[in-house]
Design an enzyme around this catalytic site. Structure first.
Site: not given
Length: 126
Positions: A6, A33, A82
């Site tokens: 991440d 993801k 993210r």
């Protein structure tokens, strides 16, 4: 980086902004993801003049080169918090960039834009 995937987008964006060549291994899971983060990084960093080298199934790399872009296109977030937060760092070298769909950060950090506003010049748009 397999144990910390991440953080890869933030590291990759930071190193590009510093024009520091890199190879990051252990990116295999970034493709599965919230978005394909490898493809997202390639596309969005290119809008700012940073070209990631052809990725392998488990690595991404950058050679340190920058091709200046006069008017960068808006940064897509791919519905991925993210990607939005890591690309926000680009405003340190590219003031006034536009981040699309900034609300995606609500998943992990709802007040992110309020907290970075004093430090970054970013246009947020839906």
């Amino acid at each position: 980086m397999e144990s910390m995937p991440d953080i890869i987008p933030t590291i990759a964006v930071t190193l590009c902004l510093l024009r520091n060549p890199f190879t990051i291994n252990g990116v295999r899971t970034l493709r599965i993801k919230e978005s394909d983060r490898v493809a997202a990084l390639q596309t969005e960093l290119a809008k700012l003049g940073y070209t990631l080298l052809a990725p392998t199934p488990n690595s991404i790399a950058y050679d340190g080169n920058l091709t200046p872009v006069a008017n960068p296109k808006p940064i897509e977030t791919y519905k991925d918090h993210r990607i939005a937060m890591s690309m926000a760092l680009a405003a340190t070298r590219h003031p006034g960039i536009t981040i699309l769909d900034p609300a995606v950060v609500a998943k992990s950090y709802p007040r992110f834009w309020q907290h970075v506003a004093p430090y970054l010049s970013i246009n947020l748009t839906k």
